[in-house]
Scaffold this motif. Structure first.
Motif, PDB file in Angstrom:
ATOM      1  N   TYR A  12       0.900  -1.140   0.170  1.00  0.00           N
ATOM      2  CA  TYR A  12       0.093   0.085  -0.136  1.00  0.00           C
ATOM      3  C   TYR A  12       0.836   1.236  -0.018  1.00  0.00           C
ATOM      4  N   THR A  38      -7.190 -11.100   2.455  1.00  0.00           N
ATOM      5  CA  THR A  38      -7.484 -10.229   3.895  1.00  0.00           C
ATOM      6  C   THR A  38      -6.705  -8.834   3.572  1.00  0.00           C
ATOM      7  N   GLU A  39      -5.488  -8.789   3.146  1.00  0.00           N
ATOM      8  CA  GLU A  39      -4.690  -7.622   2.960  1.00  0.00           C
ATOM      9  C   GLU A  39      -5.328  -6.625   1.880  1.00  0.00           C
ATOM     10  N   GLU A  42      -7.980  -4.992   3.454  1.00  0.00           N
ATOM     11  CA  GLU A  42      -7.675  -3.945   4.399  1.00  0.00           C
ATOM     12  C   GLU A  42      -7.146  -2.611   3.538  1.00  0.00           C
ATOM     13  N   GLY A  43      -6.387  -2.882   2.420  1.00  0.00           N
ATOM     14  CA  GLY A  43      -5.929  -1.951   1.653  1.00  0.00           C
ATOM     15  C   GLY A  43      -7.066  -1.124   1.042  1.00  0.00           C
ATOM     16  N   GLU A  45     -10.249  -0.743   2.329  1.00  0.00           N
ATOM     17  CA  GLU A  45     -10.901  -0.017   3.485  1.00  0.00           C
ATOM     18  C   GLU A  45     -10.085   1.082   3.932  1.00  0.00           C
ATOM     19  N   ARG A  46      -8.709   0.979   3.834  1.00  0.00           N
ATOM     20  CA  ARG A  46      -7.834   1.955   4.214  1.00  0.00           C
ATOM     21  C   ARG A  46      -7.772   3.271   3.159  1.00  0.00           C
ATOM     22  N   TRP A  89     -15.189 -14.371   0.837  1.00  0.00           N
ATOM     23  CA  TRP A  89     -14.005 -13.285   0.804  1.00  0.00           C
ATOM     24  C   TRP A  89     -14.461 -12.804  -0.546  1.00  0.00           C
ATOM     25  N   SER A  96     -16.546  -4.387  -2.311  1.00  0.00           N
ATOM     26  CA  SER A  96     -15.765  -3.213  -1.793  1.00  0.00           C
ATOM     27  C   SER A  96     -15.289  -2.384  -2.963  1.00  0.00           C
TER      28      SER A  96
END
Length: 260
Positions: A12, A38-39, A42-43, A45-46, A89, A96
């Protein structure tokens, strides 16, 4: 096969108002392992939460953007349980990308297969180098592109979807552009992505968000109507004899029994 590296599977970085998420798991061709997904979530969402980020560039290291499901992980796990988790997933990743109020550009310069095709289709803009190749290989291991059909079918022409869903054959960037899977086949995908980012920076954040909502409204409505049923259909096929044979044959690099 090369060993996995110790760093993140999704890197990221933020520069010039854009977050770049780089799929960096070349040891398995950026396959959709539990860790990579998962990563990636997370990216995303960030990037969504960061007000300084105007958009996202999704790209990759190595010669493959994404090879689809991590078949080794799928074979090693309990098929039914793994299928339920994996479909959940994938639905989360696609939603997303579709729902985040910021444009997502896929920057591809390599191979895209199976689940990677669905992620590519979810992106608002897709740029691919001319040597890139694309393929929906699920049929060759006893499956179909269940979940990812939600994003692929609205993007691809009906004739192209009927052909490539069924044959599993690969096609090039020029064909991908012709049938609507990608936005542009570029001689220099990095330069073309940078040019598009510069154009997007001219748009107001609320204008970009509302434009994306307009474009994706029907796609998300279809998602809401179909995703749960498609997830059940997808999960029901994992663990069947043909899928076990198909995945085993793939990992053993031999033709499956029906193709011999």
């Amino acid at each position: 096969m090369a060993e996995a590296h110790d760093g993140p599977f999704v890197r990221y970085e933020v520069a010039d108002g854009f977050a770049t998420l780089t799929l960096d798991s070349p040891h398995n061709r950026n396959a959709l392992s539990s860790r990579l997904i998962t990563e990636l979530l997370e990216g995303l969402e960030r990037a969504t939460a960061d007000e300084s980020v105007r958009g996202v560039v999704l790209t990759h290291t190595g010669n493959t953007f994404c090879a689809g499901a991590d078949l080794k992980e799928a074979v090693d796990a309990d098929p039914a349980a793994a299928a339920d988790i994996r479909t959940g997933w994938m639905l989360s990743v696609l939603r997303s990308v579709l729902e985040m109020p910021k444009p997502v550009i896929a920057q591809v310069d390599g191979n895209v297969r199976a689940g990677g095709m669905g992620i590519l289709a979810a992106c608002d803009i897709a740029v691919a180098g001319r040597s890139s190749s694309f393929g929906l290989t699920e049929v060759r291991i006893g499956l179909a592109p269940f979940i990812i059909s939600v994003t692929l079918l609205p993007r691809m022409s009906a004739r192209a979807a009927a052909r490539y869903f069924s044959t599993g054959e690969t096609f090039d960037a020029a064909e991908a552009e012709r049938v609507g899977l990608i936005t542009v086949a570029a001689d220099d995908p990095v330069a073309e992505t940078a040019r598009l980012c510069a154009e997007l920076r001219k748009g107001a954040p609320q204008g970009l968000a509302e434009s994306k909502r307009l474009v994706n409204a029907e796609l998300l409505a279809t998602f809401d109507r179909s995703a749960e049923e498609l997830a059940k259909r997808s999960a029901s096929f994992f663990g069947t004899p043909q899928v076990i044979e198909g995945m085993t044959a793939f990992l053993q690099r031999r033709p499956p029994s029906w193709a011999e």
